[in-house]
Design an enzyme around this catalytic site. Structure first.
Site, short mmCIF file in Angstrom:
data_model
loop_
_atom_site.label_atom_id
_atom_site.label_comp_id
_atom_site.label_asym_id
_atom_site.label_seq_id
_atom_site.Cartn_x
_atom_site.Cartn_y
_atom_site.Cartn_z
N ASP A 47 10.20 51.24 91.94
CA ASP A 47 10.29 50.36 90.78
C ASP A 47 11.73 49.91 90.57
O ASP A 47 12.66 50.43 91.18
CB ASP A 47 9.73 51.04 89.52
N HIS A 60 10.91 34.95 102.95
CA HIS A 60 10.40 36.04 102.10
C HIS A 60 11.35 37.23 102.04
O HIS A 60 11.04 38.22 101.38
CB HIS A 60 9.02 36.45 102.64
N LYS A 70 14.31 39.76 101.01
CA LYS A 70 14.92 40.10 99.72
C LYS A 70 16.07 41.07 99.98
O LYS A 70 15.85 42.27 100.18
CB LYS A 70 13.88 40.76 98.79
N ASP A 98 30.50 43.95 99.30
CA ASP A 98 31.52 44.87 99.80
C ASP A 98 31.73 45.96 98.74
O ASP A 98 31.56 45.72 97.54
CB ASP A 98 32.82 44.14 100.10
N HIS A 101 4.89 51.82 83.48
CA HIS A 101 4.15 50.56 83.63
C HIS A 101 3.42 50.16 82.35
O HIS A 101 2.19 50.07 82.32
CB HIS A 101 3.17 50.66 84.80
N HIS A 149 4.80 47.34 90.47
CA HIS A 149 5.27 48.50 91.23
C HIS A 149 5.82 48.03 92.56
O HIS A 149 5.18 47.24 93.27
CB HIS A 149 4.14 49.50 91.45
N GLN A 175 1.20 45.25 99.54
CA GLN A 175 0.58 44.21 98.74
C GLN A 175 -0.68 43.66 99.41
O GLN A 175 -1.57 43.17 98.72
CB GLN A 175 1.60 43.08 98.53
N HIS A 216 3.26 45.66 94.68
CA HIS A 216 3.99 44.68 95.48
C HIS A 216 4.79 45.38 96.59
O HIS A 216 5.52 44.75 97.34
CB HIS A 216 4.92 43.88 94.57
N LYS A 274 6.01 47.26 100.02
CA LYS A 274 5.83 46.99 101.44
C LYS A 274 6.44 48.16 102.20
O LYS A 274 7.50 48.03 102.81
CB LYS A 274 6.50 45.69 101.86
N ASP A 276 4.66 61.54 107.85
CA ASP A 276 4.96 62.97 108.05
C ASP A 276 6.15 63.47 107.23
O ASP A 276 6.80 64.46 107.62
CB ASP A 276 5.20 63.26 109.54
N GLU A 333 4.51 59.73 90.09
CA GLU A 333 4.37 58.52 89.27
C GLU A 333 2.92 58.08 89.18
O GLU A 333 2.43 57.72 88.11
CB GLU A 333 5.22 57.40 89.87
#
Length: 1033
Positions: A405, A549, A551, A556, A585, A617, A745, A884, A886, A891, A947
């Site tokens: 989050d 896409h 992000k 520095d 949430h 999320h 997602q 949302h 990814k 393990d 969570e």
């Protein structure tokens, strides 16, 4: 409650004892609605049969389940090497002879390889036998039939294979994932008016399948495409056009064809296909009837197939034309023997496409059991190379911070105990990004699908800042920091002569550009464009449907000793509206505080006053060390491409690309000096950067496709591709030994193994690799578990055409996986003892808030109709938490997270541009410890589970165990019942069992009584609606 650090438990967790049922929970304290507390789930209900795991079956156990799919490896057939002496190629490229086992996936010398590392999915689909009613857009422009006049006769054939002539390339053994993250589309139905693909197929002969076995190819294929001879001239139309204009003056002729003295003939290339999926393709050789490729492919496969097809095509400006096909039976390669030779190329009638037309290839199958590289999880020791054959190598000596989050308030999650009595530290993502920008002295570089200047990054009580992102960036730029923003240019948002449109995706791109227009902050709005050499239809498709896409935030930072270093943030969070959230949430409680000016819920239209917000999320990370410089290099490559002068600006002798030349700035250390910790430090990380991107979006890829192997790039039609994100996922899944945890997602792929729509093109291997991993563990009599968390529905209106289509593809993916697991259980006689859900479970997230006596929600304007989704959701006080994320954790030792969804858009490399990181701590692996790792990745996974479930239980420490699987599933089922109930009650756990029914035979159906999503409608299993396919996969 403070008992999470109790010394009475060896792991430092306090567990409610006895277990309390939801009805016995204490009332929710109105003065502190988010006080941390263990969610009191009841214990697992007793199961009708309490089976212990039976002993492994005898070696030659005969499964009672009959299937034409052979999961085992049959005895090696006799060698079937073929060769024709009359086909003579240069001998300068020796044939590699692989060793009996393969410690690494790729041991071929670089000088032999042209595509090294994989094959892309970009511009060429070959689809036998189930033709889609909606072929790719390029088919609209390539409906050209091959003439079969005057061809020599051939023996009649009894089977035909349908060939799709489109230039969608779904290769590299088919990576695909589906989803409509138009970046992150708030309205998946937005592009439903895109052209529908019309049928355009060619029939290509193949030997009768009656005598061919369908076998499972799970491993790697080592393929060489050497060359072809005596190909037909497919460009007779262009030659005729040239002859007509050949009589004109030379200057006119040159404008039309360049030079009529040059022979105009076919521009051939070869696509390699298995089970409806393109796994490789050669580069195009212009004007050649005797092309020599000498191109090497080493690609993962997880396909049931009877043949491998080599499809020869002619590249045209309007698409491509089929020349012919060579088919190699899988039975011939199944033993592992190399099959090589020269084969006639047959056309659509089963006849040679031209007398003497032949293709020279070699192919060898290496099954999983011989690929020992995958057998030990994340390797230990200094020689471990990470994911091989990728653009960016594994970097050592860094540190990583993992975020869940955008913000985690102090004390809102329980403590998680790590090795040596340490506790996991919950990061505060947006606060860290704010401070990193605030403290930068040289540069701030940002990429985003959306960047909104009005967003406030810091809102926590005691730390809240009224500074917006725009204010912060403008202030830093005025103080001499180079601030560059590279933002996707939504083609539907425009500002022309004062007329402004926000755009379908509501990314605020034009608004943000205008805000910084008269400042020293430089904003580049970057459209997603296809290369000039692509067909016109393909260019329109890429520009309209696909996005940038990635992000990332790059700054520095202080490196000590008056030096600066590069630090990068990578993940799923854009710096825009709707993203700020915490693990609680909230739906209603923060509408007048934290989210007063940041309401976001694209499910609703019209008046949304008093309606629940859409909780968000996500997963993100901070990279400090050498790998951060690879994130910087990605930005520089993209910026140089996007800032390249266009139009009249090309006439300028020079231009300022605005990038800082770091090698000229003495106080910024270089990447080789950026390693801050050594491997002896338990907090050391090894990090690797992966991408999905092609040469149309970066500057620096080779001009000549023959040089692609030098950078581990993949060849597409007229494009080079970095598709290392898919490579990383496949490698991590294959190396998994105990469990896999995914938050994403979207989850769509491996359509080549679906029961229907096999030729859809959602060919990424991820779902099939997971299913085959579970099947292999079942046969080995070992426990393995997979947990997958996805949104309840794709963001937007769940009844919309695109959303329903995505849910339909998602259902097909689930069905394929569960059926594969059930067949494995039947094969070893365990279908009564265990069900497919004892190994694989899907979840979503949701929240419900009881009415708060302190709540003060005002509604202005006309209220929505009583039967509208807005009114019903407001009255029932519930809504999904939008997943949302990814990311994937394997393990407790390896993590992948970034911007890439598990769908074709994100994995293919020629669709949405993506970036991700894969990382592990060398001191916290199974290979190093020979026991459960207890490093930062373990803490991250446990924190996420805390969570989602509202508690921590001891079984969470062994997520592969049957006890844990059944316990988590029970929690999800209880939470779903609470979420779907008529009575409103406060939810403390957010993890919901995904609302479908999976029976013991692996059949996935609608949950009885819950065929549609609560309040908002829309079929949960989706529906097949005819819209443009590339939009939804």
């Amino acid at each position: 409650m403070d008992n999470y650090g109790s010394s009475q438990n060896p792991y430092g967790y306090g567990y409610p004892d006895p277990y309390m049922y939801p009805g016995n929970t204490p009332p929710y304290p109105p003065h502190d609605p988010y006080a941390p507390t263990a969610y009191p789930y009841p214990p697992n209900p007793p199961h009708s049969s309490n089976y212990s795991y039976p002993p492994p079956p005898p070696p030659h156990f005969s499964a009672p389940y009959s299937s034409h799919l052979d999961y085992s490896y049959p005895p090696p057939p006799p060698p079937t090497t073929t060769s024709h002496g009359y086909f003579d190629f240069p001998s300068s490229h020796p044939q590699p002879q692989p060793p009996p086992t393969y410690p690494y996936p790729h041991q071929v010398p670089q000088e032999w390889s042209v595509t090294g590392g994989g094959v892309s999915h970009t511009t060429d689909t070959y689809n036998p036998p189930h033709s889609s009613a909606y072929p790719p857009l390029d088919d609209l422009m390539s409906n050209v039939r091959i003439s079969d006049n005057n061809l020599p006769s051939a023996p009649p054939l009894t089977h035909s294979v349908s060939i799709d002539k489109s230039d969608e390339f779904y290769g590299y053994s088919g990576h695909s994932s589906s989803g409509l993250d138009q970046g992150d589309s708030p309205n998946p139905s937005a592009h439903s008016d895109v052209l529908v693909r019309s049928p355009s197929r060619q029939i290509v002969p193949a030997p009768s399948k009656g005598s061919l076995r369908v076998l499972l190819l799970h491993g790697n294929l080592d393929i060489w495409v050497h060359g072809a001879k005596h190909l037909p001239n497919m460009d007779m139309f262009h030659k005729t056009l040239g002859d007509v204009f050949g009589r004109l003056p030379g200057n006119v002729t040159n404008k039309i064809e360049g030079s009529v003295s040059r022979k105009i003939t076919s521009d051939p290339y070869v696509s390699i296909t298995v089970s409806n999926a393109v796994i490789g393709r050669t580069f195009v050789i212009s004007n050649s009837e005797n092309p020599v490729w000498e191109q090497h492919f080493y690609v993962p496969v997880a396909h049931h197939a009877a043949e491998i097809h080599f499809v020869v095509k002619d590249s045209d400006v309007v698409g491509s034309q089929l020349i012919g096909i060579v088919a190699i039976p899988v039975e011939q390669i199944y033993s592992g023997e190399k099959v090589q030779g020269t084969y006639p190329i047959l056309n659509s009638n089963g006849k040679p496409c031209k007398p003497g037309a032949v293709l020279s290839v070699s192919i060898q199958f290496i099954p999983m059991e011989k690929l020992i590289f995958y057998h030990q999880g994340v390797g230990a020791g200094p020689d471990y190379i990470g994911v091989p054959d990728t653009y960016f190598p594994l970097r050592k000596g860094g540190t990583v911070t993992l975020y869940q989050d955008s913000h985690v308030p102090d004390g809102c999650l329980p403590n998680v105990v790590l090795d040596h009595g340490m506790y996991y530290a919950h990061g505060k993502c947006w606060m860290d990004i704010f401070h990193a920008i605030e403290q930068a002295q040289r540069l701030v570089y940002i990429t985003g699908w959306s960047v909104w200047h009005k967003v406030r990054l810091v809102r926590d009580a005691g730390h809240a800042s009224n500074y917006t992102l725009g204010d912060l960036l403008r202030s830093r730029s005025q103080e001499g920091v180079r601030v560059l923003l590279l933002v996707w240019d939504d083609p539907t948002s425009r500002s022309i002569l004062g007329y402004k449109t926000d755009g379908v995706m509501a990314t605020h791109d034009e608004e943000t550009r205008r805000f910084f227009k008269h400042s020293s902050v430089q904003v580049l709005l970057c459209p997603r464009i296809a290369g000039k050499r692509h067909s016109w239809v393909k260019q329109k498709e890429v520009g309209t449907i696909y996005t940038h896409h990635q992000k990332t935030v790059i700054v520095d930072a202080d490196a000590g000793n008056n030096k600066r270093k590069i630090v990068a943030f990578v993940g799923g969070l854009d710096l825009c509206d709707g993203r700020y959230d915490t693990p609680h949430h909230p739906l209603f409680r923060t509408l007048q505080t934290l989210h007063k000016d940041d309401y976001h819920n694209p499910t609703f239209t019209g008046n949304t006053g008093g309606c629940p917000r859409e909780p968000w999320h996500d997963l993100h990370s901070k990279i400090d060390g050498p790998a951060a410089y690879d994130v910087l290099k990605n930005f520089e490559e993209r910026w140089l491409r996007a800032s390249k002068p266009k139009g009249i600006n090309k006439l300028k002798s020079s231009y300022d690309d605005a990038l800082l030349k770091l090698d000229r700035i003495r106080d910024i250390i270089n990447a080789s000096d950026a390693a801050s910790v050594n491997d002896d430090n338990p907090e050391s990380w090894h990090v690797q950067i992966f991408r999905s991107i092609d040469s149309n979006s970066v500057k620096g890829f080779p001009k000549d496709p023959k040089d692609a192997s030098s950078l581990n790039l993949v060849c597409g039609k007229n494009v080079l591709i970095d598709m290392s994100i898919h490579t990383a996922y496949v490698k991590a899944i294959r190396a998994a030994q105990h469990y896999i945890y995914i938050e994403n997602q979207y989850f769509i792929g491996s359509s080549y193994s679906w029961s229907q729509h096999k030729d859809l093109g959602a060919n990424n291997l991820i779902p099939m690799e997971i299913a085959l991993k579970i099947a292999a563990k079942i046969r080995a009599n070992e426990r393995f578990a997979v947990y997958i968390v996805i949104p309840m529905w794709p963001e937007g209106v769940p009844t919309g055409a695109a959303t329903q289509r995505i849910l339909f593809w998602q259902h097909k993916t689930m069905q394929m996986m569960y059926e594969t697991i059930y067949k494995a259980l039947v094969e070893v006689g365990l279908e009564v003892a265990f069900s497919p859900q004892d190994y694989l479970n899907f979840f979503c997230l949701g929240n419900r808030e009881a009415i708060d006596m302190y709540e003060n929600i005002t509604v202005s304007g006309n209220p929505p109709p009583a039967n509208s989704p807005q009114a019903i959701s407001r009255n029932n006080r519930r809504f999904m938490i939008y997943v949302h994320s990814k990311g994937m954790i394997v393990d407790d030792e390896y993590v992948i997270l970034g911007s890439a969804n598990i769908n074709q858009r994100s994995m293919e490399g020629t669709r949405d541009t993506e970036i991700a990181m894969g990382a592990y701590q060398p001191r916290h692996t199974w290979a190093r410890r020979q026991s459960f790792p207890r490093g930062q990745i373990h803490g991250y996974r446990m924190s996420l589970w805390a969570e989602h479930t509202g508690t921590i239980e001891e079984c969470f420490l062994q997520p592969e165990s049957l006890e844990c699987v059944r316990r988590v599933r029970t929690m999800g089922e209880l939470n779903w019942k609470q979420f779907a109930a008529n009575d409103v009650s406060e939810m403390r756990g957010h993890l919901l069992k995904y609302p479908v029914e999976v029976d013991r035979r692996g059949k996935v159906r609608s949950l009885p009584g819950h065929e549609e999503f609560p309040d908002v409608g829309g079929k949960i299993v989706g529906s097949f609606i005819a819209i443009q396919e590339n939009l939804t996969i």
